[in-house]
Scaffold this motif. Structure first.
Motif, PDB file in Angstrom:
ATOM      1  N   GLU A  30       0.812  -1.222   0.000  1.00  0.00           N
ATOM      2  CA  GLU A  30       0.000   0.000   0.000  1.00  0.00           C
ATOM      3  C   GLU A  30       0.846   1.275   0.000  1.00  0.00           C
ATOM      4  OE1 GLU A  30      -1.849  -3.463   1.862  1.00  0.00           O
ATOM      5  OE2 GLU A  30      -0.102  -2.273   2.450  1.00  0.00           O
ATOM      6  N   LEU A  31       2.133   1.145   0.255  1.00  0.00           N
ATOM      7  CA  LEU A  31       3.017   2.306   0.332  1.00  0.00           C
ATOM      8  C   LEU A  31       3.522   2.655  -1.066  1.00  0.00           C
ATOM      9  CD1 LEU A  31       4.478   4.276   2.329  1.00  0.00           C
ATOM     10  CD2 LEU A  31       6.414   2.684   2.244  1.00  0.00           C
ATOM     11  N   ALA A  32       3.259   3.864  -1.514  1.00  0.00           N
ATOM     12  CA  ALA A  32       3.662   4.299  -2.848  1.00  0.00           C
ATOM     13  C   ALA A  32       4.952   5.120  -2.767  1.00  0.00           C
ATOM     14  CB  ALA A  32       2.560   5.140  -3.494  1.00  0.00           C
ATOM     15  N   VAL A  33       5.989   4.663  -3.452  1.00  0.00           N
ATOM     16  CA  VAL A  33       7.242   5.425  -3.520  1.00  0.00           C
ATOM     17  C   VAL A  33       7.085   6.486  -4.606  1.00  0.00           C
ATOM     18  CG1 VAL A  33       9.711   5.332  -4.002  1.00  0.00           C
ATOM     19  CG2 VAL A  33       8.621   3.493  -2.684  1.00  0.00           C
ATOM     20  N   VAL A  34       7.054   7.756  -4.200  1.00  0.00           N
ATOM     21  CA  VAL A  34       6.775   8.844  -5.142  1.00  0.00           C
ATOM     22  C   VAL A  34       8.031   9.462  -5.716  1.00  0.00           C
ATOM     23  CG1 VAL A  34       4.518   9.419  -4.170  1.00  0.00           C
ATOM     24  CG2 VAL A  34       6.585  10.466  -3.195  1.00  0.00           C
ATOM     25  N   ALA A  35       9.189   9.156  -5.134  1.00  0.00           N
ATOM     26  CA  ALA A  35      10.445   9.682  -5.676  1.00  0.00           C
ATOM     27  C   ALA A  35      11.590   8.789  -5.218  1.00  0.00           C
ATOM     28  CB  ALA A  35      10.680  11.122  -5.218  1.00  0.00           C
ATOM     29  N   ASN A  36      12.559   8.626  -6.105  1.00  0.00           N
ATOM     30  CA  ASN A  36      13.762   7.837  -5.817  1.00  0.00           C
ATOM     31  C   ASN A  36      14.937   8.683  -6.311  1.00  0.00           C
ATOM     32  OD1 ASN A  36      15.743   5.824  -5.516  1.00  0.00           O
ATOM     33  ND2 ASN A  36      14.241   4.222  -5.950  1.00  0.00           N
ATOM     34  N   VAL A  37      15.663   9.303  -5.395  1.00  0.00           N
ATOM     35  CA  VAL A  37      16.685  10.280  -5.771  1.00  0.00           C
ATOM     36  C   VAL A  37      18.061   9.806  -5.309  1.00  0.00           C
ATOM     37  CG1 VAL A  37      15.030  12.177  -5.697  1.00  0.00           C
ATOM     38  CG2 VAL A  37      16.360  11.630  -3.648  1.00  0.00           C
ATOM     39  N   GLY A  38      19.097  10.438  -5.877  1.00  0.00           N
ATOM     40  CA  GLY A  38      20.447   9.941  -5.658  1.00  0.00           C
ATOM     41  C   GLY A  38      21.334  10.766  -4.759  1.00  0.00           C
ATOM     42  N   ALA A  42      18.630  16.644  -3.436  1.00  0.00           N
ATOM     43  CA  ALA A  42      17.414  16.273  -4.173  1.00  0.00           C
ATOM     44  C   ALA A  42      16.367  15.707  -3.225  1.00  0.00           C
ATOM     45  CB  ALA A  42      17.750  15.259  -5.264  1.00  0.00           C
ATOM     46  N   ALA A  43      16.812  14.982  -2.196  1.00  0.00           N
ATOM     47  CA  ALA A  43      15.866  14.432  -1.218  1.00  0.00           C
ATOM     48  C   ALA A  43      15.111  15.549  -0.512  1.00  0.00           C
ATOM     49  CB  ALA A  43      16.604  13.564  -0.200  1.00  0.00           C
ATOM     50  N   VAL A  44      15.837  16.589  -0.115  1.00  0.00           N
ATOM     51  CA  VAL A  44      15.191  17.717   0.565  1.00  0.00           C
ATOM     52  C   VAL A  44      14.221  18.424  -0.375  1.00  0.00           C
ATOM     53  CG1 VAL A  44      15.590  19.942   1.687  1.00  0.00           C
ATOM     54  CG2 VAL A  44      17.128  18.036   2.143  1.00  0.00           C
ATOM     55  N   GLU A  45      14.680  18.697  -1.591  1.00  0.00           N
ATOM     56  CA  GLU A  45      13.840  19.404  -2.570  1.00  0.00           C
ATOM     57  C   GLU A  45      12.559  18.631  -2.865  1.00  0.00           C
ATOM     58  OE1 GLU A  45      14.054  20.937  -7.240  1.00  0.00           O
ATOM     59  OE2 GLU A  45      15.834  20.081  -6.262  1.00  0.00           O
ATOM     60  N   GLN A  46      12.698  17.333  -3.125  1.00  0.00           N
ATOM     61  CA  GLN A  46      11.526  16.529  -3.481  1.00  0.00           C
ATOM     62  C   GLN A  46      10.607  16.300  -2.275  1.00  0.00           C
ATOM     63  OE1 GLN A  46      10.562  15.231  -6.688  1.00  0.00           O
ATOM     64  NE2 GLN A  46      11.942  16.943  -7.077  1.00  0.00           N
ATOM     65  N   ALA A  47      11.180  16.125  -1.100  1.00  0.00           N
ATOM     66  CA  ALA A  47      10.347  15.924   0.091  1.00  0.00           C
ATOM     67  C   ALA A  47       9.531  17.175   0.399  1.00  0.00           C
ATOM     68  CB  ALA A  47      11.218  15.541   1.287  1.00  0.00           C
ATOM     69  N   LEU A  48      10.144  18.341   0.258  1.00  0.00           N
ATOM     70  CA  LEU A  48       9.402  19.589   0.504  1.00  0.00           C
ATOM     71  C   LEU A  48       8.298  19.782  -0.533  1.00  0.00           C
ATOM     72  CD1 LEU A  48      12.338  21.991   1.460  1.00  0.00           C
ATOM     73  CD2 LEU A  48      10.544  21.139   2.980  1.00  0.00           C
ATOM     74  N   ALA A  49       8.536  19.304  -1.758  1.00  0.00           N
ATOM     75  CA  ALA A  49       7.545  19.462  -2.819  1.00  0.00           C
ATOM     76  C   ALA A  49       6.431  18.425  -2.728  1.00  0.00           C
ATOM     77  CB  ALA A  49       8.230  19.372  -4.188  1.00  0.00           C
ATOM     78  N   LEU A  50       6.779  17.174  -2.400  1.00  0.00           N
ATOM     79  CA  LEU A  50       5.823  16.071  -2.462  1.00  0.00           C
ATOM     80  C   LEU A  50       5.202  15.710  -1.111  1.00  0.00           C
ATOM     81  CD1 LEU A  50       7.897  13.780  -4.864  1.00  0.00           C
ATOM     82  CD2 LEU A  50       5.946  15.232  -5.461  1.00  0.00           C
ATOM     83  N   ARG A  51       5.816  16.139  -0.016  1.00  0.00           N
ATOM     84  CA  ARG A  51       5.334  15.887   1.344  1.00  0.00           C
ATOM     85  C   ARG A  51       5.048  14.407   1.609  1.00  0.00           C
ATOM     86  NH1 ARG A  51       3.594  21.132   2.878  1.00  0.00           N
ATOM     87  NH2 ARG A  51       4.992  22.497   1.696  1.00  0.00           N
ATOM     88  N   PRO A  52       6.029  13.535   1.425  1.00  0.00           N
ATOM     89  CA  PRO A  52       5.801  12.117   1.720  1.00  0.00           C
ATOM     90  C   PRO A  52       5.628  11.896   3.216  1.00  0.00           C
ATOM     91  CG  PRO A  52       8.116  12.510   1.336  1.00  0.00           C
ATOM     92  CD  PRO A  52       7.420  13.794   1.019  1.00  0.00           C
ATOM     93  N   ALA A  53       4.981  10.796   3.572  1.00  0.00           N
ATOM     94  CA  ALA A  53       4.811  10.457   4.986  1.00  0.00           C
ATOM     95  C   ALA A  53       6.090   9.868   5.566  1.00  0.00           C
ATOM     96  CB  ALA A  53       3.666   9.463   5.145  1.00  0.00           C
ATOM     97  N   ILE A  54       6.917   9.253   4.700  1.00  0.00           N
ATOM     98  CA  ILE A  54       8.124   8.557   5.145  1.00  0.00           C
ATOM     99  C   ILE A  54       9.260   8.879   4.182  1.00  0.00           C
ATOM    100  CG2 ILE A  54       9.158   6.291   5.631  1.00  0.00           C
ATOM    101  CD1 ILE A  54       6.189   5.264   5.820  1.00  0.00           C
ATOM    102  N   VAL A  55      10.466   9.051   4.725  1.00  0.00           N
ATOM    103  CA  VAL A  55      11.642   9.180   3.867  1.00  0.00           C
ATOM    104  C   VAL A  55      12.692   8.169   4.307  1.00  0.00           C
ATOM    105  CG1 VAL A  55      11.271  11.585   3.224  1.00  0.00           C
ATOM    106  CG2 VAL A  55      12.577  11.071   5.273  1.00  0.00           C
ATOM    107  N   PHE A  56      13.267   7.475   3.348  1.00  0.00           N
ATOM    108  CA  PHE A  56      14.382   6.560   3.578  1.00  0.00           C
ATOM    109  C   PHE A  56      15.640   7.263   3.099  1.00  0.00           C
ATOM    110  CE2 PHE A  56      10.677   3.886   3.373  1.00  0.00           C
ATOM    111  CZ  PHE A  56      10.922   2.853   4.274  1.00  0.00           C
ATOM    112  N   LEU A  57      16.551   7.555   4.017  1.00  0.00           N
ATOM    113  CA  LEU A  57      17.737   8.342   3.690  1.00  0.00           C
ATOM    114  C   LEU A  57      19.003   7.532   3.894  1.00  0.00           C
ATOM    115  CD1 LEU A  57      16.805  11.694   5.518  1.00  0.00           C
ATOM    116  CD2 LEU A  57      16.601  11.203   3.069  1.00  0.00           C
TER     117      LEU A  57
END
Length: 274
Positions: A30-38, A42-57
């Protein structure tokens, strides 16, 4: 309104990133990965834009590390909006270094990702998200406290410094044209990261030195110089007043200087009345 749970993965090794995403799909369909960055920026930029519930860093990434990315999210996340993402660090640390993560109660998974361990992480994340259906008072404070603990942990956030191994930095050597200016550390009001340089601000003038804040910090006496933002370190004696706003940030005025600084929520705890 959509109730789809979303996640972001930041991992600089494509094969490991793909493996983590595939294992997540099996463990938590049920968990949708909305971005996979390198990388961390990019993680900060995409997280601020997409507001995911979880981030794997991933902890070790080029440029901004996973821990620095988590720090940036804590500082830049809008108040009164969606809660900060739950953070899971992906790491190759040994057991000794992992004690810091255990103490801070921030979850982690080891590389390469093991399905059983990832399943435990998913169970913990589900429970944490369920608890968020009724936002708890102090939840942000607890998250910030966890990050502070990690940022201060030798070998994880801060470089280990053996007491007495080397004296604290006493003079800043700053090039100006063909000359090298020797700036006594007691004259520095604050340091501010600027691309590949650090701005060194004194009451009289500004200098540029070619180093990173990450390399400079272990050379500074932490009792005299306080980090107040991921890119700013201020000499404590130079602070005149500290005023907290509604968002939890602290605005600082300096003695004998017009510049005003902002301490992020992550470092606001430094400014409490005695």
């Amino acid at each position: 309104m959509s109730t789809t749970l979303t996640a972001l993965i930041a991992e600089d090794e494509p094969l490991l990133a793909a493996n983590l995403q595939a294992e997540l799909a099996r463990a938590w369909p049920e968990l949708a990965v909305v971005a996979n960055v390198g990388h961390g920026a990019a993680a900060v930029e995409q997280a601020l834009a997409l507001r995911p519930a979880i981030v794997f860093l991933d902890i070790r990434m080029p440029g901004m590390t996973g821990l620095e990315a988590a720090q940036a999210l804590a500082e830049d996340w809008p108040t009164g909006d969606a809660p900060l993402p739950l953070v899971v660090f992906v790491t190759a640390y040994d057991q000794y270094a992992l004690q810091a993560f255990e103490h801070a109660a921030v979850d982690y998974v080891l590389k390469p990702v093991q399905p059983d361990r990832l399943a435990q992480t998913c169970t913990r994340l589900r429970a944490a998200l369920q608890a968020r259906t009724t936002p708890a008072a102090g939840e942000l404070d607890a998250t910030l406290a966890q990050l502070r603990s990690l940022l201060a942990a030798p070998g994880v956030g801060a470089q280990a410094v053996t007491p007495g191994a080397a004296p604290w930095l006493t003079v800043i050597q700053a090039s100006v044209g063909n000359a090298v200016h020797l700036v006594p550390i007691g004259e520095v009001l604050y340091f501010e990261a600027a691309d590949k340089y650090i701005r060194v601000i004194t009451a009289a003038r500004e200098y540029l030195i070619r180093t990173s804040l990450r390399d400079l910090l272990p050379q500074l006496d932490g009792q005299r110089f306080w980090q107040i933002h991921r890119g700013t370190v201020v000499r404590a004696e130079a602070i005149a007043t500290a005023t907290r706003d509604e968002s939890g940030k602290v605005h600082l005025t300096l003695r004998g200087h017009a510049d005003k600084l902002v301490a992020s929520r992550l470092y606001a705890h430094l400014f409490k009345a005695m």
